[in-house]
Design a protein around this motif. Structure first.
Motif, short mmCIF file in Angstrom:
data_model
loop_
_atom_site.label_atom_id
_atom_site.label_comp_id
_atom_site.label_asym_id
_atom_site.label_seq_id
_atom_site.Cartn_x
_atom_site.Cartn_y
_atom_site.Cartn_z
N SER A 126 -44.13 -21.01 16.34
CA SER A 126 -42.95 -20.16 16.56
C SER A 126 -42.22 -19.84 15.26
O SER A 126 -41.44 -18.90 15.20
CB SER A 126 -42.00 -20.81 17.55
N THR A 127 -42.48 -20.60 14.19
CA THR A 127 -41.84 -20.31 12.90
C THR A 127 -42.81 -19.71 11.88
O THR A 127 -42.44 -19.44 10.75
CB THR A 127 -41.23 -21.59 12.30
N GLU A 142 -54.12 -29.52 15.69
CA GLU A 142 -53.62 -29.45 14.32
C GLU A 142 -54.78 -29.77 13.38
O GLU A 142 -55.54 -30.70 13.62
CB GLU A 142 -52.48 -30.46 14.09
N GLU A 160 -47.06 -26.51 11.37
CA GLU A 160 -47.13 -27.25 12.63
C GLU A 160 -46.47 -26.53 13.80
O GLU A 160 -46.61 -26.94 14.94
CB GLU A 160 -46.46 -28.62 12.45
N ASP A 161 -45.72 -25.46 13.54
CA ASP A 161 -44.97 -24.79 14.60
C ASP A 161 -45.26 -23.29 14.59
O ASP A 161 -44.74 -22.55 13.77
CB ASP A 161 -43.48 -25.04 14.40
N THR A 210 -52.04 -24.94 12.70
CA THR A 210 -52.04 -25.20 14.13
C THR A 210 -52.95 -24.15 14.77
O THR A 210 -52.85 -22.96 14.46
CB THR A 210 -50.62 -25.09 14.72
#
Length: 192
Positions: free
Chosen positions: A102-103, A73, A99-100, A85
């Motif tokens: 997948s989103t 990160e 931070e994700d 990320t």
């Protein structure tokens, strides 16, 4: 000693989780419109077009190189840069906002001297054979009369555009007259 087995030092030895068949891919190429794997014989390339999106890119990389070797990160400055990320695959980093992954709704790929190991310098290339460590004279020869700007000792050069006159595509950063990073899909000038 009864048997001797010789492994290509550029390939991951058996048993380390790298998918079958990827040893045939000698290099990765960061192009303006897509990532490409270039087989040893150089006859064909398989590509991932950037417009397929972050989730499809993650799947494409996992299918070819297994899970990412590293995840980090990076905190943004709250003004010009945002939190990101970073996932690493076989000499290539993919940066997702937030931070994700997948989103995420966007991404950019990068090959940076900061993240690279020695073997990666041979495996990853940009347009016209430009890679990390390439001297400025070769960049000037490969991409004459393209857009560039210099800030704080870093020269940023647009190597290849995804769309004509878009100002975005593959961007190379040079420090002390050598390429230290490749980025795509990326605009030459940061609005900030």
């Amino acid at each position: 000693m009864r048997d001797v087995t010789v492994f290509d030092p550029r390939a991951t030895p058996p048993g380390t989780g790298r998918p079958t068949g990827t040893r045939a891919d000698a290099a990765l190429r960061i192009d303006a419109d897509a990532l490409r794997t270039v087989p040893v014989k150089g006859e064909t390339t398989r590509a991932f077009a950037y417009d397929h999106g972050p989730l499809a890119l993650t799947k494409w990389l996992r299918d070819r190189f297994g899970p990412p070797a590293d995840r980090r990160e990076i905190l943004g400055d709250g003004m010009c840069s945002r939190d990101e990320t970073v996932l690493h695959w076989d000499g290539l980093s993919v940066m997702f906002p937030g931070e994700d992954p997948s989103t995420a709704t966007s991404f950019h790929v990068t090959h940076d001297l900061t993240w690279a190991v020695e073997d990666d310098l041979r495996r990853v290339r940009g347009p016209k054979g430009i890679g990390l460590g390439t001297p400025r004279t070769e960049v000037d020869r490969a991409a004459p009369n393209t857009g560039s700007f210099e800030y704080d000792g870093v020269l940023t050069v647009l190597l290849a555009e995804g769309e004509p006159h878009s100002g975005a595509g593959v961007v190379a950063e040079l420090t002390q007259d050598r390429v230290t990073a490749l980025h795509a899909p990326q605009a030459l000038v940061n609005d900030c």
